[in-house]
Design an enzyme around this catalytic site. Structure first.
Site, PDB file in Angstrom:
ATOM      1  CG  HIS A   1      29.843  17.813  69.761  1.00 54.35           C
ATOM      2  ND1 HIS A   1      30.512  16.912  68.954  1.00 54.35           N
ATOM      3  CD2 HIS A   1      29.369  17.100  70.809  1.00 54.35           C
ATOM      4  CE1 HIS A   1      30.418  15.698  69.492  1.00 54.35           C
ATOM      5  NE2 HIS A   1      29.734  15.802  70.615  1.00 54.35           N
TER       6      HIS A   1
ATOM      7  NE  ARG B   1      31.684  13.490  65.309  1.00 59.98           N
ATOM      8  CZ  ARG B   1      32.379  13.315  66.411  1.00 59.98           C
ATOM      9  NH1 ARG B   1      33.682  13.527  66.410  1.00 59.98           N
ATOM     10  NH2 ARG B   1      31.788  12.926  67.541  1.00 59.98           N
TER      11      ARG B   1
ATOM     12  CG  HIS C   1      34.141  16.478  72.485  1.00 55.68           C
ATOM     13  ND1 HIS C   1      32.784  16.507  72.312  1.00 55.68           N
ATOM     14  CD2 HIS C   1      34.342  16.100  73.769  1.00 55.68           C
ATOM     15  CE1 HIS C   1      32.181  16.157  73.439  1.00 55.68           C
ATOM     16  NE2 HIS C   1      33.095  15.919  74.345  1.00 55.68           N
TER      17      HIS C   1
ATOM     18  CE1 TYR D   1      25.346  15.280  73.808  1.00 51.11           C
ATOM     19  CE2 TYR D   1      27.513  15.985  74.553  1.00 51.11           C
ATOM     20  CZ  TYR D   1      26.610  14.967  74.289  1.00 51.11           C
ATOM     21  OH  TYR D   1      26.962  13.664  74.514  1.00 51.11           O
TER      22      TYR D   1
ATOM     23  CG  HIS E   1      35.072  16.792  79.002  1.00 48.24           C
ATOM     24  ND1 HIS E   1      34.598  17.784  78.184  1.00 48.24           N
ATOM     25  CD2 HIS E   1      34.672  15.630  78.422  1.00 48.24           C
ATOM     26  CE1 HIS E   1      33.953  17.251  77.151  1.00 48.24           C
ATOM     27  NE2 HIS E   1      33.980  15.939  77.285  1.00 48.24           N
TER      28      HIS E   1
ATOM     29  CG  ASP F   1      34.174  12.199  78.610  1.00 45.05           C
ATOM     30  OD1 ASP F   1      33.058  12.629  78.302  1.00 45.05           O
ATOM     31  OD2 ASP F   1      34.970  11.770  77.756  1.00 45.05           O
TER      32      ASP F   1
ATOM     33  CG  HIS G   1      38.673  13.308  74.355  1.00 42.75           C
ATOM     34  ND1 HIS G   1      38.562  12.583  75.515  1.00 42.75           N
ATOM     35  CD2 HIS G   1      37.405  13.658  74.008  1.00 42.75           C
ATOM     36  CE1 HIS G   1      37.281  12.479  75.837  1.00 42.75           C
ATOM     37  NE2 HIS G   1      36.560  13.127  74.942  1.00 42.75           N
TER      38      HIS G   1
ATOM     39  CD  GLN H   1      28.017  10.881  77.961  1.00 44.44           C
ATOM     40  OE1 GLN H   1      29.053  10.292  78.245  1.00 44.44           O
ATOM     41  NE2 GLN H   1      27.896  11.634  76.875  1.00 44.44           N
TER      42      GLN H   1
ATOM     43  NE  ARG I   1      27.898   9.197  67.525  1.00 45.34           N
ATOM     44  CZ  ARG I   1      27.958   9.991  66.455  1.00 45.34           C
ATOM     45  NH1 ARG I   1      28.493  11.187  66.548  1.00 45.34           N
ATOM     46  NH2 ARG I   1      27.523   9.578  65.291  1.00 45.34           N
TER      47      ARG I   1
ATOM     48  CG  HIS J   1      29.377  14.765  78.356  1.00 44.56           C
ATOM     49  ND1 HIS J   1      29.226  15.882  77.577  1.00 44.56           N
ATOM     50  CD2 HIS J   1      30.544  14.185  77.966  1.00 44.56           C
ATOM     51  CE1 HIS J   1      30.245  15.958  76.724  1.00 44.56           C
ATOM     52  NE2 HIS J   1      31.065  14.958  76.960  1.00 44.56           N
TER      53      HIS J   1
HETATM   54 ZN    ZN Z   1      32.897  14.602  76.110  1.00 45.20          ZN
END
Ligand code: ZN
Length: 447
Positions: free
Chosen positions: A204, A207, A228, A123, A58, A316, A265, A63, A84, A60
């Site tokens: 994603h 939600r 996630h 994403y 995992h 992550d 997670h 980041q 976030r 990104h």
């Molecule tokens: Zn993530």
């Protein structure tokens, strides 16, 4: 022609074996792995003990540009959601060229940290104004080019991202670069075909996608399917309010979980949810350093281990980029919580915490990347890590305890050389590091 490597010691079949001959075929896979074999004249003798590479399940990549920049508290309350907001600020500025420079530097760091495959939960798709690039796959290509340049394997996971929350039909303006439909995700999955790159899909979170969109994407796609889930208690509460189910419970009841699914997670779970996931064949991706950094909470590691569900680890948010440190965090979180030692161990069969965790994530990581074969075995890709026998932290350690020392009592990156698909990879590239540094200045000097 086959190429021969010989290691004084290698991790084969879940334990250290002596005098191991490793034969690479012309496709960059292991033709054979033979312990207790003298070194032939024609073999390259490796200087230290050898481990299989692990999958970073995992990531990104963008980041990485944010690591170390969110460690100050400017308001009375700082949690995942305030982090976030700041992360979105970075996400709204990065260009494809900058993403490529960030990812290439990161991927070399991940190689040096013992990962030979990275799953990108991707994403950040569109231009800064939210419109698709002329080539809608521009950001995916930047990641693939970075992986190719670094020489790490890449599992690209384009992400379905269509709404801001359970009761919000659309994304917020700050999420405009993420917007995708199921058709967009399928097109991105098909956009890239090249050596060392494969693709699955991702959702994603519950939600961020409608139930019917999730079901349709699962039915229309192939390969690993990541999501996630249950990272935050607020997400559990919102899911309960919106659907009457907890997030993992909802997936188990309505998503048709199977071995393609990877639950990223899965921090907040019940015993019933763990049983349901294990019964489905779905895997769980834990990101211990990021979960600690973000204050997510502790996953039920003993419960997941006992359930037999495939487990893997991910870097992550990139605050840590080496698997020994992730495994250390995974175990230490449990020790601090339970006030016990060696929580991950199984007395009798698997008394070593490090070995039990390593074996589980070795296997689980392969599933997360969509591979049937992985590790030091015939037909698996010819990846390995050579441990530096002169590393100060490991000198004189009994051979039987090398993995224990590596995970719990050594700096994070004692790997001297890393092989991917039968080729040695460059772990530090001066020009690439300089481009990364320049990108960091461009992103942050004005901030
Ligand atoms: Zn993530």
């Amino acid at each position: 022609m086959n190429e021969l490597l010989w290691a004084p010691r290698a991790w084969v079949g879940g334990r250290w074996r002596e005098r191991v001959l490793l034969v690479i075929d012309s496709d960059g896979r292991w033709a054979s792995v033979q312990p207790d074999t003298p070194a032939p004249e024609s073999a390259e003798r490796l200087a230290g003990p050898v481990l299989p590479g692990l999958v970073d399940a995992h990531s990104h990549a963008f980041q990485r540009a944010f690591a170390g920049l969110a460690e100050r508290r400017d308001s009375p309350h700082d949690d995942f959601w305030s982090w976030r907001e700041r992360m979105y600020g970075v996400a709204l500025r990065i260009t494809p060229e900058q993403l490529g420079d960030i990812a290439q530097h990161l991927y070399r760091e991940l190689l040096a940290g013992g990962y030979t495959q990275v799953c990108e939960f991707h994403y950040l798709q569109h231009a800064v104004d939210g419109k698709p690039y002329a080539d809608p796959a521009a950001m995916s290509l930047a990641l693939a080019d970075a992986a190719t340049a670094a020489g790490i394997g890449l599992t690209l996971l384009p992400v379905l991202y269509e709404r801001a929350g359970f009761s919000q039909p659309a994304l917020r303006d700050g999420q405009r670069r993420f917007a995708t439909s199921g058709a967009d995700v399928l097109a991105l999955q098909r956009a890239l075909h090249r050596p060392l790159v494969n693709a699955g899909v991702a959702v994603h979170s519950l939600r961020a996608a409608r139930p019917e969109s999730i079901t349709a994407l699962a039915a229309a796609s192939e390969g690993p399917l990541h999501i996630h889930v249950a990272e935050q208690t607020a997400e559990v509460d919102e899911c309960l309010a919106a659907t009457g189910c907890r997030p993992i419970e909802w997936l188990a009841r309505h998503a048709g979980l199977d071995a393609r699914w990877q639950l990223v997670h899965a921090t907040h779970s019940t015993a019933e949810e763990i049983d349901a996931v294990a019964g489905s064949g779905a895997g769980v991706v834990l990101c211990p350093a990021t979960e600690a950094n973000l204050g997510d909470g502790l996953a039920d590691l003993p419960g997941w281990l006992a359930s037999g569900a495939p487990l893997s680890i991910g870097s992550d948010s990139q605050v840590v980029r080496a698997w020994p440190e992730e495994l250390r965090w995974l175990e230490y979180g449990q020790r601090l919580s339970y006030r016990q030692r060696n929580v991950a161990a199984a007395p009798g069969d698997e008394p070593a915490s490090a070995a039990r965790l390593f074996e589980r994530v070795l296997e689980g990581g392969a599933a997360a990347a969509g591979f049937a074969n992985w590790g030091l075995q015939r037909h698996a890709r010819a990846d390995l890590l050579v441990i530096d026998p002169q590393d100060d932290a490991l000198l004189g350690l009994p051979a039987s305890h090398l993995l224990d020392g590596l995970v719990f009592a050594a700096p994070a990156r004692p790997f001297a050389r890393v092989l991917v698909a039968g080729r040695w990879r460059t772990l530090r590239d001066e020009a690439g590091a300089a481009r990364f540094e320049a990108t960091m200045h461009a992103l942050w000097d004005a901030a």
